[in-house]
Design an enzyme around this catalytic site. Sequence first.
Site, short mmCIF file in Angstrom:
data_model
loop_
_atom_site.label_atom_id
_atom_site.label_comp_id
_atom_site.label_asym_id
_atom_site.label_seq_id
_atom_site.Cartn_x
_atom_site.Cartn_y
_atom_site.Cartn_z
N ILE A 127 0.86 -1.05 -0.08
CA ILE A 127 0.14 0.16 -0.04
C ILE A 127 0.94 1.43 0.18
CG2 ILE A 127 -0.21 -0.07 2.56
CD1 ILE A 127 -3.13 1.15 1.87
N MET A 129 0.86 5.06 0.42
CA MET A 129 0.19 6.32 0.90
C MET A 129 1.34 7.45 1.08
SD MET A 129 -2.52 5.04 3.80
CE MET A 129 -1.26 3.86 4.83
N GLY A 135 3.49 12.98 4.81
CA GLY A 135 3.57 11.86 5.72
C GLY A 135 2.16 11.49 6.41
N PHE A 160 8.65 5.08 1.32
CA PHE A 160 8.84 4.20 2.46
C PHE A 160 7.50 3.14 2.26
CE2 PHE A 160 9.40 8.59 4.94
CZ PHE A 160 10.75 8.56 4.47
N GLU A 246 -4.50 -1.42 11.24
CA GLU A 246 -3.11 -1.48 10.91
C GLU A 246 -2.36 -1.01 12.47
OE1 GLU A 246 0.07 1.65 8.58
OE2 GLU A 246 -2.09 1.57 7.95
N LEU A 341 21.52 -3.67 29.99
CA LEU A 341 21.80 -4.84 30.72
C LEU A 341 22.78 -5.82 30.13
CD1 LEU A 341 18.57 -5.55 32.60
CD2 LEU A 341 20.41 -4.31 33.68
N GLY A 368 1.01 6.21 11.72
CA GLY A 368 0.95 7.29 12.29
C GLY A 368 1.72 7.72 13.61
#
Length: 381
Positions: A127, A129, A135, A160, A246, A341, A368
Amino acid sequence: MPLQIQKSAWAEDLDDFRELARTFCQKELVPHQEHWSARKQVDRELWSKAGEVGLLTLSVPEEYGGGGGTFAHEAVLYEEQARAGDSAWGVSVHNGIVAPYLLQYASEEKKREWLPKFASGELIGAIAMTEPGAGSDLQGIKTRAVRDGDFYVINGAKTFVTNGGLADLVVVAVKTDPDAGAKGVSLIAVETSTPGFRRGRLLDKIGLTGQDTAELFFDDVRVPAANLLGTEGQGFVQLMQQLPQERLIIAVGAVAGMETVVDQTIAYTKARTAFGKPVFAFQNTKFTLAEAATEAAVARAFLDQCVERHLRGELDVPGAAMVKLWTTERVNKVVDDCLQLFGGYGYMTEYPVARAWADVRISRILGGTSEIMKEIISRTL
Protein backbone atom coordinates in the site's frame (compact mmCIF):
# COMPACT_ATOMS: atom_id res chain seq x y z
CA MET A 1 7.46 -18.84 33.56
CA PRO A 2 8.66 -17.05 30.39
CA LEU A 3 6.45 -14.13 29.48
CA GLN A 4 6.08 -15.27 25.89
CA ILE A 5 4.00 -18.35 26.72
CA GLN A 6 1.24 -16.44 28.45
CA LYS A 7 -2.04 -17.40 26.87
CA SER A 8 -4.46 -14.80 25.57
CA ALA A 9 -8.18 -15.45 25.77
CA TRP A 10 -8.64 -14.51 22.12
CA ALA A 11 -6.17 -17.24 21.08
CA GLU A 12 -7.41 -20.09 23.27
CA ASP A 13 -8.44 -22.29 20.34
CA LEU A 14 -5.46 -21.53 18.14
CA ASP A 15 -2.76 -23.76 19.62
CA ASP A 16 -2.39 -25.89 16.49
CA PHE A 17 -2.22 -22.84 14.28
CA ARG A 18 0.33 -21.21 16.58
CA GLU A 19 2.49 -24.31 16.32
CA LEU A 20 2.30 -24.12 12.52
CA ALA A 21 3.19 -20.42 12.55
CA ARG A 22 6.01 -20.93 15.05
CA THR A 23 7.51 -23.83 13.08
CA PHE A 24 7.36 -21.87 9.83
CA CYS A 25 8.94 -18.76 11.38
CA GLN A 26 11.74 -20.73 13.00
CA LYS A 27 12.48 -22.69 9.84
CA GLU A 28 11.92 -20.11 7.11
CA LEU A 29 12.71 -16.78 8.79
CA VAL A 30 15.39 -17.27 11.45
CA PRO A 31 18.19 -18.72 9.23
CA HIS A 32 17.98 -15.98 6.60
CA GLN A 33 18.21 -12.74 8.60
CA GLU A 34 21.73 -11.78 7.55
CA HIS A 35 21.08 -12.63 3.91
CA TRP A 36 17.91 -10.56 3.78
CA SER A 37 19.53 -7.68 5.62
CA ALA A 38 22.34 -7.59 3.06
CA ARG A 39 19.94 -7.52 0.09
CA LYS A 40 17.31 -5.31 1.83
CA GLN A 41 14.44 -7.67 1.06
CA VAL A 42 13.29 -11.22 1.58
CA ASP A 43 13.46 -13.86 -1.12
CA ARG A 44 10.35 -14.11 -3.24
CA GLU A 45 10.27 -17.85 -2.59
CA LEU A 46 9.33 -17.11 1.02
CA TRP A 47 5.93 -15.88 -0.13
CA SER A 48 5.31 -19.03 -2.15
CA LYS A 49 6.28 -21.23 0.80
CA ALA A 50 3.94 -19.29 3.09
CA GLY A 51 1.14 -19.71 0.57
CA GLU A 52 1.74 -23.44 0.35
CA VAL A 53 1.29 -23.93 4.11
CA GLY A 54 -1.69 -21.59 4.35
CA LEU A 55 -0.21 -18.55 6.10
CA LEU A 56 -1.37 -15.92 3.60
CA THR A 57 -4.75 -14.10 3.66
CA LEU A 58 -5.66 -15.86 6.88
CA SER A 59 -8.81 -13.81 7.52
CA VAL A 60 -10.03 -13.75 3.92
CA PRO A 61 -13.08 -16.01 3.30
CA GLU A 62 -12.39 -19.39 1.76
CA GLU A 63 -14.49 -18.52 -1.30
CA TYR A 64 -11.69 -16.13 -2.30
CA GLY A 65 -8.93 -18.62 -1.54
CA GLY A 66 -8.23 -17.35 1.96
CA GLY A 67 -7.97 -19.14 5.26
CA GLY A 68 -11.46 -18.25 6.44
CA GLY A 69 -10.14 -17.24 9.86
CA THR A 70 -10.25 -14.04 11.89
CA PHE A 71 -7.88 -11.34 13.01
CA ALA A 72 -6.92 -13.68 15.85
CA HIS A 73 -5.16 -15.93 13.34
CA GLU A 74 -3.37 -12.90 11.92
CA ALA A 75 -2.28 -11.80 15.40
CA VAL A 76 -0.86 -15.22 16.23
CA LEU A 77 1.26 -15.16 13.07
CA TYR A 78 2.57 -11.67 13.81
CA GLU A 79 3.40 -12.68 17.37
CA GLU A 80 5.37 -15.70 16.23
CA GLN A 81 7.19 -13.62 13.63
CA ALA A 82 8.18 -11.13 16.34
CA ARG A 83 9.27 -13.91 18.68
CA ALA A 84 11.45 -15.33 15.93
CA GLY A 85 13.24 -11.98 15.82
CA ASP A 86 12.19 -11.29 12.24
CA SER A 87 11.27 -7.84 10.98
CA ALA A 88 12.00 -8.45 7.31
CA TRP A 89 8.91 -10.25 6.03
CA GLY A 90 6.13 -7.79 5.19
CA VAL A 91 3.35 -10.31 5.77
CA SER A 92 1.40 -7.99 8.06
CA VAL A 93 1.04 -5.49 5.23
CA HIS A 94 0.06 -8.18 2.71
CA ASN A 95 -2.33 -10.06 5.02
CA GLY A 96 -3.56 -7.49 7.48
CA ILE A 97 -3.71 -4.31 5.42
CA VAL A 98 -3.81 -4.79 1.64
CA ALA A 99 -6.00 -7.92 1.54
CA PRO A 100 -8.71 -6.26 3.70
CA TYR A 101 -8.78 -3.25 1.37
CA LEU A 102 -9.41 -5.56 -1.57
CA LEU A 103 -11.95 -7.62 0.34
CA GLN A 104 -13.90 -4.60 1.56
CA TYR A 105 -13.76 -2.26 -1.42
CA ALA A 106 -12.83 -4.07 -4.66
CA SER A 107 -15.50 -5.24 -7.09
CA GLU A 108 -16.58 -8.87 -6.93
CA GLU A 109 -14.76 -9.55 -10.20
CA LYS A 110 -11.51 -8.07 -8.94
CA LYS A 111 -11.74 -9.88 -5.60
CA ARG A 112 -12.01 -13.19 -7.42
CA GLU A 113 -9.13 -12.23 -9.68
CA TRP A 114 -6.70 -10.96 -7.05
CA LEU A 115 -7.38 -12.56 -3.67
CA PRO A 116 -6.69 -16.22 -4.61
CA LYS A 117 -3.31 -15.10 -5.95
CA PHE A 118 -2.68 -13.21 -2.70
CA ALA A 119 -3.41 -16.46 -0.87
CA SER A 120 -0.94 -18.47 -2.94
CA GLY A 121 1.82 -15.87 -2.87
CA GLU A 122 1.63 -15.40 -6.64
CA LEU A 123 0.74 -11.76 -5.99
CA ILE A 124 2.50 -9.74 -3.27
CA GLY A 125 0.62 -6.73 -1.96
CA ALA A 126 1.71 -3.26 -0.87
CA ILE A 127 0.00 0.00 0.00
CA ALA A 128 1.41 3.37 -1.05
CA MET A 129 0.24 6.35 0.98
CA THR A 130 3.28 8.36 2.07
CA GLU A 131 4.95 10.73 -0.36
CA PRO A 132 8.24 12.64 -0.20
CA GLY A 133 6.25 15.72 0.85
CA ALA A 134 3.32 14.16 2.71
CA GLY A 135 3.44 11.76 5.64
CA SER A 136 0.89 11.84 8.44
CA ASP A 137 -1.15 14.49 6.57
CA LEU A 138 -2.75 12.24 3.96
CA GLN A 139 -4.88 15.11 2.69
CA GLY A 140 -1.67 16.69 1.44
CA ILE A 141 -0.76 13.99 -1.10
CA LYS A 142 0.06 15.16 -4.62
CA THR A 143 -0.18 11.95 -6.66
CA ARG A 144 -2.94 12.54 -9.22
CA ALA A 145 -5.33 10.19 -10.99
CA VAL A 146 -7.22 11.72 -13.89
CA ARG A 147 -10.17 9.87 -15.43
CA ASP A 148 -9.75 9.22 -19.16
CA GLY A 149 -12.62 7.12 -20.47
CA ASP A 150 -12.37 3.65 -18.96
CA PHE A 151 -8.99 4.39 -17.40
CA TYR A 152 -7.31 6.51 -14.77
CA VAL A 153 -3.98 8.10 -15.63
CA ILE A 154 -1.76 8.27 -12.55
CA ASN A 155 1.24 10.52 -12.01
CA GLY A 156 3.23 10.95 -8.83
CA ALA A 157 5.69 9.40 -6.41
CA LYS A 158 5.43 7.41 -3.21
CA THR A 159 8.02 6.49 -0.60
CA PHE A 160 8.49 4.25 2.46
CA VAL A 161 6.45 1.52 0.72
CA THR A 162 6.75 -1.81 2.54
CA ASN A 163 6.95 -4.71 0.04
CA GLY A 164 7.48 -2.08 -2.65
CA GLY A 165 10.42 -3.83 -4.25
CA LEU A 166 8.62 -7.13 -4.82
CA ALA A 167 4.98 -6.05 -4.93
CA ASP A 168 2.79 -7.12 -7.84
CA LEU A 169 -0.25 -5.12 -6.74
CA VAL A 170 -0.10 -1.77 -4.95
CA VAL A 171 -3.06 0.05 -3.41
CA VAL A 172 -2.27 3.69 -4.15
CA ALA A 173 -3.74 6.73 -2.44
CA VAL A 174 -4.32 9.36 -5.11
CA LYS A 175 -6.05 12.68 -5.57
CA THR A 176 -8.94 12.40 -8.03
CA ASP A 177 -10.11 15.93 -7.13
CA PRO A 178 -7.19 18.12 -6.01
CA ASP A 179 -9.50 20.89 -4.80
CA ALA A 180 -11.70 18.77 -2.53
CA GLY A 181 -9.33 18.13 0.38
CA ALA A 182 -10.01 14.82 2.09
CA LYS A 183 -13.02 14.25 -0.17
CA GLY A 184 -10.72 14.29 -3.17
CA VAL A 185 -8.73 11.23 -2.09
CA SER A 186 -9.36 7.87 -3.77
CA LEU A 187 -7.75 4.44 -3.67
CA ILE A 188 -6.74 2.66 -6.86
CA ALA A 189 -5.10 -0.76 -7.16
CA VAL A 190 -2.16 -0.67 -9.57
CA GLU A 191 -0.62 -3.80 -11.03
CA THR A 192 3.12 -3.22 -11.15
CA SER A 193 3.41 -4.70 -14.64
CA THR A 194 1.53 -1.66 -15.97
CA PRO A 195 3.62 0.56 -18.31
CA GLY A 196 4.77 3.76 -16.63
CA PHE A 197 5.15 2.17 -13.22
CA ARG A 198 8.71 1.97 -11.96
CA ARG A 199 10.47 1.23 -8.73
CA GLY A 200 13.11 3.42 -7.19
CA ARG A 201 15.78 2.30 -4.79
CA LEU A 202 15.36 0.00 -1.83
CA LEU A 203 15.79 2.35 1.10
CA ASP A 204 18.59 2.23 3.66
CA LYS A 205 17.20 2.21 7.20
CA ILE A 206 18.71 2.13 10.69
CA GLY A 207 16.42 -0.79 11.55
CA LEU A 208 14.20 -3.24 9.67
CA THR A 209 17.22 -3.65 7.43
CA GLY A 210 15.91 -6.80 5.75
CA GLN A 211 12.49 -5.36 5.05
CA ASP A 212 11.63 -4.51 1.46
CA THR A 213 10.99 -0.74 1.65
CA ALA A 214 11.01 1.16 -1.63
CA GLU A 215 10.28 4.31 -3.57
CA LEU A 216 7.65 3.99 -6.30
CA PHE A 217 7.03 6.23 -9.30
CA PHE A 218 3.99 6.62 -11.55
CA ASP A 219 4.54 8.22 -14.95
CA ASP A 220 1.30 8.35 -16.98
CA VAL A 221 0.29 4.95 -15.63
CA ARG A 222 -2.99 3.96 -17.30
CA VAL A 223 -5.04 1.82 -14.94
CA PRO A 224 -8.49 0.39 -15.71
CA ALA A 225 -11.25 2.32 -13.96
CA ALA A 226 -12.39 -1.05 -12.59
CA ASN A 227 -9.32 -0.95 -10.33
CA LEU A 228 -10.84 1.89 -8.31
CA LEU A 229 -11.59 0.63 -4.80
CA GLY A 230 -15.10 1.68 -3.87
CA THR A 231 -16.08 5.04 -5.30
CA GLU A 232 -14.23 8.23 -6.10
CA GLY A 233 -13.61 10.50 -3.14
CA GLN A 234 -14.06 7.76 -0.54
CA GLY A 235 -10.36 6.98 -0.13
CA PHE A 236 -9.82 9.04 2.99
CA VAL A 237 -12.82 7.46 4.69
CA GLN A 238 -11.60 4.00 3.65
CA LEU A 239 -8.16 4.72 5.07
CA MET A 240 -9.67 5.87 8.36
CA GLN A 241 -11.81 2.73 8.52
CA GLN A 242 -8.83 0.42 8.01
CA LEU A 243 -6.17 2.27 10.04
CA PRO A 244 -7.39 0.91 13.41
CA GLN A 245 -6.46 -2.61 12.29
CA GLU A 246 -3.10 -1.41 10.99
CA ARG A 247 -2.38 0.25 14.34
CA LEU A 248 -3.49 -2.85 16.22
CA ILE A 249 -1.09 -4.94 14.12
CA ILE A 250 1.74 -2.62 15.13
CA ALA A 251 0.72 -3.03 18.77
CA VAL A 252 0.72 -6.84 18.45
CA GLY A 253 4.30 -6.79 17.20
CA ALA A 254 5.33 -4.31 19.89
CA VAL A 255 4.01 -6.41 22.76
CA ALA A 256 5.35 -9.72 21.43
CA GLY A 257 8.70 -8.05 20.83
CA MET A 258 8.71 -6.63 24.34
CA GLU A 259 7.96 -10.00 25.93
CA THR A 260 10.63 -11.69 23.84
CA VAL A 261 13.37 -9.20 24.71
CA VAL A 262 12.52 -9.40 28.41
CA ASP A 263 12.80 -13.21 28.25
CA GLN A 264 16.14 -12.97 26.44
CA THR A 265 17.48 -10.47 28.95
CA ILE A 266 16.46 -12.57 31.94
CA ALA A 267 18.24 -15.57 30.44
CA TYR A 268 21.35 -13.55 29.60
CA THR A 269 21.69 -11.88 32.99
CA LYS A 270 21.30 -15.19 34.79
CA ALA A 271 24.02 -16.77 32.66
CA ARG A 272 26.44 -13.83 32.54
CA THR A 273 28.68 -13.23 35.55
CA ALA A 274 30.36 -10.09 36.85
CA PHE A 275 32.39 -9.67 40.03
CA GLY A 276 31.93 -13.33 40.80
CA LYS A 277 28.15 -13.56 40.59
CA PRO A 278 25.39 -13.55 37.96
CA VAL A 279 24.48 -10.14 36.60
CA PHE A 280 20.90 -10.94 37.60
CA ALA A 281 21.97 -11.00 41.26
CA PHE A 282 22.60 -7.25 41.30
CA GLN A 283 19.73 -5.19 42.63
CA ASN A 284 19.77 -2.80 39.67
CA THR A 285 19.35 -5.71 37.28
CA LYS A 286 16.50 -7.25 39.23
CA PHE A 287 14.70 -3.93 39.63
CA THR A 288 15.13 -3.04 35.95
CA LEU A 289 13.77 -6.40 34.87
CA ALA A 290 10.94 -6.21 37.40
CA GLU A 291 9.86 -2.93 35.81
CA ALA A 292 10.29 -4.33 32.29
CA ALA A 293 8.24 -7.43 33.10
CA THR A 294 5.52 -5.25 34.59
CA GLU A 295 5.50 -2.97 31.55
CA ALA A 296 5.13 -6.04 29.31
CA ALA A 297 2.34 -7.50 31.43
CA VAL A 298 0.36 -4.24 31.45
CA ALA A 299 0.84 -3.81 27.70
CA ARG A 300 -0.28 -7.40 27.12
CA ALA A 301 -3.46 -6.90 29.15
CA PHE A 302 -4.34 -3.73 27.23
CA LEU A 303 -3.50 -5.32 23.88
CA ASP A 304 -5.61 -8.41 24.58
CA GLN A 305 -8.54 -6.21 25.52
CA CYS A 306 -8.20 -4.30 22.24
CA VAL A 307 -7.88 -7.48 20.17
CA GLU A 308 -11.04 -8.83 21.75
CA ARG A 309 -12.83 -5.55 21.02
CA HIS A 310 -11.62 -5.66 17.43
CA LEU A 311 -12.88 -9.22 16.99
CA ARG A 312 -16.29 -7.99 18.12
CA GLY A 313 -16.11 -5.04 15.73
CA GLU A 314 -15.94 -2.57 18.62
CA LEU A 315 -12.40 -1.14 18.42
CA ASP A 316 -12.77 2.50 17.41
CA VAL A 317 -10.22 4.99 16.08
CA PRO A 318 -9.33 6.50 19.49
CA GLY A 319 -9.00 3.03 21.05
CA ALA A 320 -6.64 1.89 18.31
CA ALA A 321 -4.65 5.09 18.72
CA MET A 322 -4.34 4.46 22.45
CA VAL A 323 -3.07 0.90 22.12
CA LYS A 324 -0.67 1.88 19.36
CA LEU A 325 0.64 4.84 21.36
CA TRP A 326 1.02 2.94 24.63
CA THR A 327 2.60 -0.24 23.34
CA THR A 328 5.07 1.42 20.98
CA GLU A 329 6.24 3.91 23.59
CA ARG A 330 6.61 1.08 26.13
CA VAL A 331 8.49 -1.27 23.83
CA ASN A 332 11.05 1.41 23.05
CA LYS A 333 11.69 2.00 26.76
CA VAL A 334 11.80 -1.67 27.67
CA VAL A 335 14.15 -2.67 24.86
CA ASP A 336 16.47 0.22 25.64
CA ASP A 337 16.57 -0.72 29.33
CA CYS A 338 17.22 -4.36 28.46
CA LEU A 339 19.99 -3.49 26.02
CA GLN A 340 21.77 -1.68 28.85
CA LEU A 341 21.88 -4.90 30.86
CA PHE A 342 23.78 -6.62 28.06
CA GLY A 343 26.59 -4.09 28.38
CA GLY A 344 28.82 -3.79 25.31
CA TYR A 345 27.37 -6.96 23.81
CA GLY A 346 24.00 -5.24 23.63
CA TYR A 347 25.45 -2.96 20.96
CA MET A 348 26.61 -5.84 18.79
CA THR A 349 24.24 -6.70 15.94
CA GLU A 350 24.88 -10.41 16.45
CA TYR A 351 22.74 -10.13 19.59
CA PRO A 352 18.98 -10.04 19.03
CA VAL A 353 18.53 -7.21 21.53
CA ALA A 354 20.63 -4.90 19.35
CA ARG A 355 18.55 -5.63 16.28
CA ALA A 356 15.34 -5.27 18.28
CA TRP A 357 16.51 -1.89 19.60
CA ALA A 358 16.98 -0.57 16.06
CA ASP A 359 13.83 -2.22 14.72
CA VAL A 360 11.36 -0.97 17.31
CA ARG A 361 12.25 2.70 16.93
CA ILE A 362 10.12 3.03 13.81
CA SER A 363 7.05 1.83 15.71
CA ARG A 364 6.59 5.30 17.16
CA ILE A 365 6.44 6.71 13.62
CA LEU A 366 4.78 4.26 11.21
CA GLY A 367 1.03 3.91 11.14
CA GLY A 368 0.84 7.47 12.47
CA THR A 369 3.38 9.07 14.80
CA SER A 370 2.95 9.11 18.56
CA GLU A 371 2.14 12.81 18.25
CA ILE A 372 -0.67 12.08 15.78
CA MET A 373 -2.00 9.37 18.12
CA LYS A 374 -2.15 11.93 20.93
CA GLU A 375 -3.98 14.35 18.66
CA ILE A 376 -6.55 11.68 17.74
CA ILE A 377 -7.07 10.70 21.37
CA SER A 378 -7.34 14.31 22.55
CA ARG A 379 -10.24 14.99 20.19
CA THR A 380 -12.40 12.63 22.23
CA LEU A 381 -11.56 14.09 25.63
